[in-house]
Design an enzyme around this catalytic site. Structure first.
Site, short mmCIF file in Angstrom:
data_model
loop_
_atom_site.label_atom_id
_atom_site.label_comp_id
_atom_site.label_asym_id
_atom_site.label_seq_id
_atom_site.Cartn_x
_atom_site.Cartn_y
_atom_site.Cartn_z
CG HIS A 41 -1.17 -1.64 1.34
ND1 HIS A 41 -1.53 -2.65 2.02
CD2 HIS A 41 -2.44 -1.53 1.48
CE1 HIS A 41 -2.49 -3.34 1.84
NE2 HIS A 41 -3.13 -2.84 1.44
CB SER A 99 7.01 4.08 2.85
OG SER A 99 5.59 3.38 1.96
CG ASP A 163 0.94 1.61 5.68
OD1 ASP A 163 0.29 1.65 7.10
OD2 ASP A 163 2.03 2.69 5.60
C1 LIG Z 1 -1.48 4.76 5.14
S1 LIG Z 1 -1.40 5.10 2.75
C2 LIG Z 1 0.33 4.47 2.63
C3 LIG Z 1 1.48 5.12 3.27
C4 LIG Z 1 2.91 4.78 2.79
N1 LIG Z 1 2.91 3.05 2.93
C5 LIG Z 1 3.78 5.17 3.33
O1 LIG Z 1 4.21 4.89 4.51
O2 LIG Z 1 4.43 6.47 3.30
C6 LIG Z 1 -2.21 2.88 2.51
C7 LIG Z 1 -2.34 3.63 0.65
O3 LIG Z 1 -3.12 2.56 0.25
C8 LIG Z 1 -3.53 2.67 -1.12
N2 LIG Z 1 -4.77 1.29 -0.78
C9 LIG Z 1 -6.17 1.46 -0.52
N3 LIG Z 1 -6.05 -0.10 -0.40
C10 LIG Z 1 -5.05 -0.47 -0.93
C11 LIG Z 1 -5.56 -1.85 -1.81
N4 LIG Z 1 -6.19 -2.82 -1.42
N5 LIG Z 1 -3.63 -2.20 -2.45
C12 LIG Z 1 -3.14 -1.26 -2.83
N6 LIG Z 1 -3.40 0.32 -2.16
C13 LIG Z 1 -4.35 0.53 -1.51
C14 LIG Z 1 -4.02 4.22 -0.77
O4 LIG Z 1 -4.63 4.99 -1.44
C15 LIG Z 1 -2.82 4.61 0.33
O5 LIG Z 1 -2.40 5.27 -0.63
#
Ligand SMILES: C[S@@+](CC[C@H](N)C(=O)[O-])C[C@H]1O[C@@H](n2cnc3c(N)ncnc32)[C@H](O)[C@@H]1O
Length: 280
Positions: A41, A99, A163
């Site tokens: 994510h 990240s 995440d």
């Molecule tokens: C908490 S943020 C990620 C932050 C990032 N990992 C960081 O630490 O900088 C969660 C992300 O997951 C994405 N997201 C939501 N559902 C998802 C899925 N099923 N698969 C992949 N990405 C997803 C959202 O669009 C969002 O950008």
């Protein structure tokens, strides 16, 4: 998909998560052999802390904003702050690496990175941002499938960050299932799962389910900047670390009290760290 990380970038939860994640990578990189980083994510690459979205919440001010100005920073956190400073060379804090960027900056020639992001705009931004970098693959797809799709990796060593935004009630369950599937394919995969500490009853059941897993070593860390029952938004967050590299937990014993004191927002802030499975 309503969640946009740009509102929250650089907050206390990002500082905690990213400092630990970067250290895990560094410890794994003590071996010369290649490794693969997976980010299921991913969010996006760089966040503008002075932009409209981050400015609206101002969360970063109580996170990276505090660390930015702190003195006598422990080495583990000084490394993480230096990684942020790399994107703010004039000394004023404006850009915050998510990240994917944080880890991309730390990859060696022999390492590789696989990112997935479901939000079309963020996935596009990542694709454009990392275009031409052969070691970095960006996928616009469901991150929960990442383990199934890419593990085991050819490098034989992997660090996987889960995440999710936790918008859906079954996100913790989906994480467990994704980790089950990943660990079945690659039992020695190093995994970091981040989660918010909000619903303590749901978490209790989640912890019980993790503790019953046939997983290798599992370290749990909880990091609260306010008492867990305060109704002011995100009071704290946790990390479930599978196969964490030694001596991470020994280092965190001294670093987390310092960080918790720095980021505390009210009396009753605390942290804890223990083994849910297979204490070494
Ligand atoms: C908490 S943020 C990620 C932050 C990032 N990992 C960081 O630490 O900088 C969660 C992300 O997951 C994405 N997201 C939501 N559902 C998802 C899925 N099923 N698969 C992949 N990405 C997803 C959202 O669009 C969002 O950008």
């Amino acid at each position: 998909m309503n969640y946009r990380h740009s509102f929250h970038a650089g907050n206390h939860a990002d500082v905690f998560k990213h400092a630990v994640l970067l250290r895990m990578l560094q410890l794994m990189q003590r071996k010369e052999t290649p490794l693969c980083y997976l980010d299921s994510h991913a969010g996006t690459s760089l966040y503008d802390l002075l932009g409209e979205q981050a400015g609206k919440t101002g969360e970063y001010r109580e996170g990276i904003g505090r660390l930015w100005q702190a003195g006598n920073v422990p080495p583990l956190l000084a490394d993480y702050r230096a990684a942020v400073a790399r994107h703010n060379p004039d000394g004023d804090l404006q850009l915050y690496p998510g990240s994917p960027q944080l880890i991309a900056d730390a990859l060696r020639e022999q390492d590789r990175m696989i990112l997935s992001e479901l939000h079309p705009q963020d996935a596009d931004t990542l694709k454009v941002h990392f275009a031409g970098q052969d070691a970095i693959a960006v996928h616009h797809r469901d991150g929960y499938e990442l383990g199934k799709a890419f593990l085991p990796v050819a490098e034989k060593r992997a660090l996987w960050l889960l995440d999710p935004p936790f918008e859906q009630p079954d996100d913790l369950l989906r994480c467990l299932q994704a980790m089950d599937a990943g660990l079945q394919r690659m039992r020695h995969c190093v995994i970091a799962l981040w989660y918010p500490i909000k619903d303590t009853r749901a978490l209790k059941s989640f912890y019980q389910q993790v503790a019953q897993r046939d997983w290798p070593k599992v370290l749990r860390i909880e990091f609260n900047v306010r008492p867990a029952d305060t109704s002011l938004g995100l009071n704290g967050s946790g990390l479930i670390l599978v196969n964490p590299p030694w001596p991470l937990w020994e280092e965190l014993e001294t670093v987390l009290p310092w960080l918790n004191k720095l980021l505390t927002q009210s009396a009753g802030a605390d942290w804890r760290m223990d083994w849910l499975v297979g204490a070494p």
